[in-house]
Design a protein around this motif. Sequence first.
Motif, PDB file in Angstrom:
ATOM      1  N   TYR A 253       0.846  -1.202   0.000  1.00 49.63           N
ATOM      2  CA  TYR A 253       0.000   0.000   0.000  1.00 49.63           C
ATOM      3  C   TYR A 253       0.878   1.247   0.000  1.00 49.63           C
ATOM      4  N   PHE A 254       0.585   2.169  -0.916  1.00 54.05           N
ATOM      5  CA  PHE A 254       1.371   3.401  -1.022  1.00 54.05           C
ATOM      6  C   PHE A 254       0.746   4.508  -0.162  1.00 54.05           C
ATOM      7  N   GLU A 255       1.570   5.492   0.172  1.00 50.31           N
ATOM      8  CA  GLU A 255       1.144   6.632   0.988  1.00 50.31           C
ATOM      9  C   GLU A 255       0.434   6.171   2.261  1.00 50.31           C
ATOM     10  N   LEU A 256       1.118   5.299   2.967  1.00 52.78           N
ATOM     11  CA  LEU A 256       0.626   4.783   4.243  1.00 52.78           C
ATOM     12  C   LEU A 256       1.831   4.643   5.165  1.00 52.78           C
ATOM     13  N   SER A 257       1.793   5.309   6.303  1.00 48.27           N
ATOM     14  CA  SER A 257       2.938   5.300   7.214  1.00 48.27           C
ATOM     15  C   SER A 257       2.491   5.016   8.647  1.00 48.27           C
ATOM     16  N   ALA A 258       3.380   4.391   9.388  1.00 50.86           N
ATOM     17  CA  ALA A 258       3.134   4.120  10.805  1.00 50.86           C
ATOM     18  C   ALA A 258       4.429   4.325  11.580  1.00 50.86           C
ATOM     19  N   LEU A 338       2.248   3.635  17.287  1.00 55.20           N
ATOM     20  CA  LEU A 338       1.899   4.829  18.054  1.00 55.20           C
ATOM     21  C   LEU A 338       0.937   5.691  17.254  1.00 55.20           C
ATOM     22  N   MET A 339       1.107   5.644  15.931  1.00 58.84           N
ATOM     23  CA  MET A 339       0.247   6.417  15.037  1.00 58.84           C
ATOM     24  C   MET A 339       0.272   5.800  13.648  1.00 58.84           C
ATOM     25  N   ILE A 340      -0.801   6.002  12.891  1.00 57.67           N
ATOM     26  CA  ILE A 340      -0.905   5.571  11.499  1.00 57.67           C
ATOM     27  C   ILE A 340      -1.443   6.745  10.694  1.00 57.67           C
ATOM     28  N   ARG A 341      -0.834   7.021   9.543  1.00 57.64           N
ATOM     29  CA  ARG A 341      -1.298   8.109   8.697  1.00 57.64           C
ATOM     30  C   ARG A 341      -1.540   7.598   7.283  1.00 57.64           C
ATOM     31  N   ASN A 342      -2.743   7.810   6.774  1.00 55.41           N
ATOM     32  CA  ASN A 342      -3.071   7.485   5.397  1.00 55.41           C
ATOM     33  C   ASN A 342      -2.827   8.701   4.515  1.00 55.41           C
ATOM     34  N   GLY A 343      -2.387   8.467   3.277  1.00 66.21           N
ATOM     35  CA  GLY A 343      -2.192   9.546   2.332  1.00 66.21           C
ATOM     36  C   GLY A 343      -0.890  10.300   2.525  1.00 66.21           C
TER      37      GLY A 343
END
Length: 412
Positions: A253-258, A338-343
Amino acid sequence: MFCVIMTHMIEWSVPEEKRKSCVAKGKTEDDCKNYVRLLEFLGEGGIYACGTFAFDPQCVFINISSFSLEKHEDGSMKMETGKGKCPFEPSQHYTAVMAGGILYTAATSNFLGTMYDISRATGIEQERIRTEQSINWLSDPEFVSSAFIQEDEKNNPTGEDDKIYFFFTEVAKEYDLYAKVKVPRVARVCKSDVGGMKTLQRRWTTFLKAQLVCEDRASGQRFNVLTDVFTVQHQPGDPSSTHFYGIFTSQWYFELSAVCVYSLEEITKVMNGPFKELKKTCENWINPEPIPTPRPGQCLNSALMEQGFESSLKLPDKVLTFVRDHPLMENSVVAAPLMIRNGITYTKLAVTLTMASSGLKQHMTTVLHLGTDHGELHKVAVVGPNATLIEEVPLFSAQEPVNNILLYKVMT
């Protein structure tokens, strides 16, 4: 290329003949320049710098007081090979750390970029050791970060050796799948390791690695590509309180960070646990038995020295053979994000810890400073299970990725 500090400049470029030779070998004009990949301060007031030097890595010494390249008596530049200390190509993944004045690196070790080493790259020639050339040790790795963890001199009752940790993503060999599945790893070597006498000669006898798992249990989403790690002591001056904060993305999955965090204690527990082994007859991974004595891969300590193992050169062949064939641990180091960010794709991370008051109570606030692939800096406060984005700062006029974050402490 140029190394610039304030208004001073050092020019360290590739000779024209060397640049042409590099291009003739099929490399691009841009890649055949000199890209500085390593800058490390030396104890005697100098800087050790290594560059790609047209696919022939070289290292030089910078005199801080005069801010100039050191030269020999005949006026020629004081330069030495950077092979094993610096990657050949500017875009290759790479990490290095100084430990007691000795350089430890994780880099490609050949022109084609097909061989990988985690090595002790400087110091006494006989003690410059590296990983075994085996896919069980390193399987197409993308090196991310490294950290030197020095034991507390005042509180080390067992006489434990200092350790160096390396973080990377590699292609998993423990899964029987057609697709190449990437997995994040942490590897550990010991500072006093000098290799084996016969088996693992000039190779690590303490190289162990484990999988890092960053998984959101609620959704089942697992982040399997590690892109950056920041090391911080939760209790300043206490090495045992060390935590490693990592940025993860997904292979699929692209543009997905944790962001996940792992304690040194958790990693040590896994490194002291069972080993993983591939049973050749049925191609299934099992826990090997029995494990020889002394325990393979462990660092020197007081107990080992009392048994006569004051050096890795004294270890029995059965111990060295076992650790050569079983570098991977059975258990994984597991954490929830701790956190997940989509996009958003995060590229770099730095962490600060601050004490905050809430009524009569004080609690630790973790602040994540995150660089994005679009040239922004995000500031995220983490308190307990809650992560709050508190600031977004555009850094560049163009949408360029943030490649480095350096924390600067203002002295008061």
